[in-house]
Scaffold this motif. Structure first.
Motif: not given
Length: 362
Positions: A1-12
């Motif tokens: 099964m495909a691994k869950p995709r986690v987008a780590v969002l930073f900056g701004g």
């Protein structure tokens, strides 16, 4: 099964841009990459969303703070609205993202704006929702909600842009009534940015103008004599009550009138005593009040709740932070580590909570 995709969002696009990167570096190091497909995405100071460069800096080097490199490949989050690109640019198809981990602080980040975007896109995310994030960011509305919930708060005056320009004498009279000294803060900024103390009207005007460089809306608070005690609250799985950490006390190096930006982020300027040296019944009362604050605001994920403990034994609510500093050495992770939740376990817990949260109203 495909691994869950986690987008780590930073900056701004705010003054806490670099602070966000410090936390993101810790999160990226702590995530179980065997379990998750991790996508680091930075928002540069001009608002461009880019895939983080392979050599992205996440640490302070000498006097140079890290920043998102805007030259990377631009990305776009699918939304219900339109997405426009400059001529010659092509959207990068990253595929579905299962959860976004916004390690972001301040305006246009922690204040409900990013959360609203993710809600519109139907994407799950770590942390509090739109309303809790927005109210938690605005110290004036935050105090209104906490007072309504029955938490004790100190005296304060809200200084709007219009009032400062057109009703300054009335504002000054209102502040006089608080007593001196006072602390002056941008209403919607974090990391102690733009804060200063004022001992008279002349210093007050200078302090308000300084705060207004960060936010046209300003909060003036009566000084409270007391020790700064903080508590982390983290959401629990399976409908269990939120977990409040052991309280910790902030100690700031001599020369700082309060827990300012330098004290927070320069090595050796502050430390935390966990558990705080306070009576057991006071510690339990503080933990109960911290959970009350969490639930009064409708928070999710993780918060840090700050109090003053006065010499006469009272607890006074100071503020709640819906996305507190998030390096492994930040206060909230330290408090939870003492309570048995390590930093990697905290990161895992927050991701799992987000993955199991339904999208939309809840």
């Amino acid at each position: 099964m495909a691994k869950p995709r986690v987008a780590v969002l930073f900056g701004g696009q705010n003054s806490e841009h670099s602070v966000s990167l410090l936390g993101a570096g810790s999160v990226l190091a702590a995530i179980d990459h065997e379990r998750y497909d991790v996508i680091p995405i930075g928002i540069d100071r001009e608002g461009r969303w880019v895939l983080a460069a392979e050599k992205q800096r996440f640490e302070v080097e000498g006097s140079t703070w890290p920043a998102v490199e805007g030259s990377g490949t631009e990305v776009a989050l699918p939304t219900a609205g339109l997405v426009a690109f400059e001529p010659g640019q092509v959207p990068v198809q990253l595929g579905a993202v299962d959860v976004v981990f916004p390690v972001m602080h301040g305006a246009f980040a922690e204040d409900g704006t990013v959360q609203g975007l993710l809600e519109l896109a139907g994407v799950r995310y770590v942390g509090s929702g739109v309303l809790a994030s927005a109210v938690g960011m605005d110290k004036a509305f935050m105090k209104t909600v906490m007072a309504a919930a029955g938490l004790p708060i100190g005296g304060y005056v809200v200084v709007t842009d219009r009032a400062w320009r057109l009703e300054r004498e009335r504002v000054l009279a209102d502040v006089d009534a608080l007593g001196w000294p006072v602390f002056v803060k941008p209403a919607r900024a974090g990391s102690s940015q733009g804060i200063s103390a004022a001992r008279d009207r002349d210093e007050l005007e200078t302090a308000v103008e300084f705060a207004r460089t960060h936010d046209p809306k300003v909060l003036v608070e009566a000084a409270i004599v007391g020790r700064e005690i903080e508590c982390a609250v983290v959401e629990s799985p399976a409908d269990e009550p939120p977990l409040a950490s052991a309280p910790g006390e902030i100690h700031v190096e001599d020369g700082h009138d309060f827990f300012d930006f330098e004290a927070k982020y320069e090595p050796g300027k502050m430390d935390v005593t966990v558990p705080a040296d306070i009576p057991a019944d006071v510690a339990e009362q503080l933990r109960t009040m911290a959970v009350l604050a969490f639930e009064a605001l409708g928070c999710e994920g993780l918060t840090r709740v700050d109090f003053f403990y006065t010499p006469d034994g009272r607890l006074v609510f100071n503020e709640i932070n819906t996305m507190p500093g998030f390096t492994s050495l930040s206060v909230a992770p330290q408090l939870l580590a003492h309570s048995g939740i390590s930093y990697p376990q905290l990161v895992e817990r927050l991701i799992q909570l987000a993955l199991n949260r339904r999208v939309g109203l809840r």
